[in-house]
Design an enzyme around this catalytic site. Sequence first.
Site, short mmCIF file in Angstrom:
data_model
loop_
_atom_site.label_atom_id
_atom_site.label_comp_id
_atom_site.label_asym_id
_atom_site.label_seq_id
_atom_site.Cartn_x
_atom_site.Cartn_y
_atom_site.Cartn_z
N ASP A 30 0.83 -1.21 0.00
CA ASP A 30 0.00 0.00 0.00
C ASP A 30 0.87 1.26 0.00
O ASP A 30 1.96 1.27 0.57
CB ASP A 30 -0.90 -0.01 1.24
CG ASP A 30 -2.02 1.00 1.14
OD1 ASP A 30 -2.30 1.48 0.03
OD2 ASP A 30 -2.62 1.31 2.18
N HIS A 47 2.79 3.23 -8.87
CA HIS A 47 2.64 1.79 -9.13
C HIS A 47 3.86 1.26 -9.89
O HIS A 47 4.36 0.16 -9.62
CB HIS A 47 1.37 1.52 -9.92
CG HIS A 47 0.12 1.79 -9.15
ND1 HIS A 47 -0.16 1.16 -7.96
CD2 HIS A 47 -0.93 2.61 -9.40
CE1 HIS A 47 -1.33 1.58 -7.50
NE2 HIS A 47 -1.82 2.47 -8.36
N LEU A 141 11.66 -20.66 -3.55
CA LEU A 141 10.66 -19.78 -2.97
C LEU A 141 9.39 -19.91 -3.78
O LEU A 141 9.44 -20.04 -5.01
CB LEU A 141 11.14 -18.32 -3.01
CG LEU A 141 10.12 -17.23 -2.64
CD1 LEU A 141 9.83 -17.26 -1.14
CD2 LEU A 141 10.61 -15.85 -3.06
#
Length: 259
Positions: A30, A47, A141
């Site tokens: 955020d 973004h 991962l």
Amino acid sequence: MLSKRSQPAQSVTPAHPEEPGPRHVAIIMDGNGRWAQKKGKIRTFGHKAGVESVRSVVRFARQTGIQSLTLFAFSSENWKRPEEEVSVLMELFNLVLNSEVKRLHKNGVRLKVIGDVSAFDDKLKAKIQKAEKMTAQNDALVLNIAANYGGRWDIAHAAQTLALQVQQGSLQPEDIDEHKLGEYISTHDLPELDLLIRTGGERRISNFLLWQCAYAELYFTDVLWPDFTEQVFQVAVDDFNVRQRRFGLTGEQVSVSHS
């Protein structure tokens, strides 16, 4: 996603069996828009800048032994944002699938997309399928990208799946419990969520991983997502590592079980 920015943080602490860190970390990314506005830029600039922080956290997770990293990229509610912003978010998603997957694959990262992908166009769905197939055998991962995802959707989807089995006669209603429902939650094949981080100063989980958050530790930081570095991630992990996780027990019971 494993390039640019700084070299690995000097404070990075690998996870050792005797000092177990979080196995599964989720992040609500955020603050992109506010970061851009503070710089006099349009929201979409933030973004784009946030992509570098994605690279940073993936690198950190691999280096410190985190097994699974789940990033909240696009919620089911984000469709309500301005059309231009939604368009840029979709472009960034396409960019990651086009330019980053080979790099992830080279570094042993398995990519998974969780959420209702049926809302995406056929071209994007094909890219997602191709990326997941390419990286399916990697085990350094698991990187989960939550796209068109909502925690309530996740639970409802699992319930619908079980309801269909009951309708078909392959499952009895009395056989449904939390474990059975959990088998159909989107992260069912991953470690339990240990740590949920939210950047940007908000103190809520915004319909993210509702089922998985049942016993997760929550960590909130005022740092805006484009400024979230490996060092900031380390601070969150350090905070997690000093917490006593009781899972319904008393502190004394936990202390005895670890003695």
